[in-house]
Design an enzyme around this catalytic site. Structure first.
Site, PDB file in Angstrom:
ATOM      1  N   GLU A  45      22.587 131.936  27.973  1.00 30.45           N
ATOM      2  CA  GLU A  45      22.794 132.265  26.396  1.00 30.45           C
ATOM      3  C   GLU A  45      23.699 131.204  25.793  1.00 30.45           C
ATOM      4  O   GLU A  45      24.809 131.124  26.588  1.00 30.45           O
ATOM      5  CB  GLU A  45      23.114 133.598  26.051  1.00 30.45           C
ATOM      6  CG  GLU A  45      22.922 133.964  24.590  1.00 30.45           C
ATOM      7  CD  GLU A  45      22.859 135.383  24.308  1.00 30.45           C
ATOM      8  OE1 GLU A  45      23.611 135.712  23.311  1.00 30.45           O
ATOM      9  OE2 GLU A  45      22.221 136.244  25.044  1.00 30.45           O
ATOM     10  N   ASP A  52      38.452 123.845  27.459  1.00 31.37           N
ATOM     11  CA  ASP A  52      38.490 122.170  27.272  1.00 31.37           C
ATOM     12  C   ASP A  52      37.707 121.873  26.322  1.00 31.37           C
ATOM     13  O   ASP A  52      37.518 120.578  26.160  1.00 31.37           O
ATOM     14  CB  ASP A  52      38.299 121.525  28.919  1.00 31.37           C
ATOM     15  CG  ASP A  52      36.989 121.786  29.413  1.00 31.37           C
ATOM     16  OD1 ASP A  52      36.544 122.934  29.094  1.00 31.37           O
ATOM     17  OD2 ASP A  52      36.466 121.107  30.201  1.00 31.37           O
TER      18      ASP A  52
END
Length: 174
Positions: A45, A52
């Site tokens: 999903e 990051d």
């Protein structure tokens, strides 16, 4: 499962990538990317980025291309999706560093890096410049420069770059 059957299973997961760069490089690249992008746990999903990549919608093994909130995928769909995305980095990486052709470990590490930082960033990087100059060790160690997000060192990126450097330093050309 024997080692040969396990290796064949991994190649079958990335058939287009294996056709583009060879089985060895495909196994190394695919395994490295899935390890670092999802920790081996696919995200079926869409989710809202990682440390990051905050704010960037992501799915499967770090795929960000055309991902929208609410997107869902199957495990098989993720394998196809990531295979296609990794293949899309082969030509730009080889264009930026043609010396990588025929060097599966260095090519695999470079595709993993480009998948994470983008093909354009790879093309203008010290890594690519050093590969083009034939400085194999210098190119591999330059991966470590890509350890920041939003100006801050990210431990996960440090660890990923360390893994990519180890791969890159394997069977260096003479």
């Amino acid at each position: 499962m024997t080692d040969d059957r396990a290796a064949l299973s991994r190649v079958n997961r990335w058939p287009k990538l294996a056709a583009a760069i060879g089985a060895t490089a495909a196994i190394i690249t695919g395994t490295t990317v899935t390890k670092w992008e999802s920790g081996g746990q696919q995200h079926l999903e869409a989710y809202h980025g990682a440390a990051d990549a905050p704010g960037i919608w992501t799915i499967c093994d770090g795929d960000t291309l055309n991902v929208k909130p609410g997107d869902r995928e199957t495990s098989a769909g993720c394998a196809v999706r990531v295979d296609k995305r990794l293949v899309s980095f082969v030509a730009p990486v080889l264009k930026a560093a043609p010396t990588l052709k025929g060097h599966p470990y260095q090519l695999a590490a470079s595709i993993s890096l480009a998948y994470n930082i983008g093909a354009a960033n790879f093309a203008t990087s010290t890594v690519a410049r050093r590969f083009r100059a034939g400085d194999w060790v210098g190119a591999c160690t330059a991966f470590a420069m890509w350890n920041r997000a939003n100006g801050k060192v990210v431990p996960g990126l440090v660890n990923r770059r360390t893994d990519e450097i180890k791969i890159c330093l394997t069977e260096l050309p003479k």
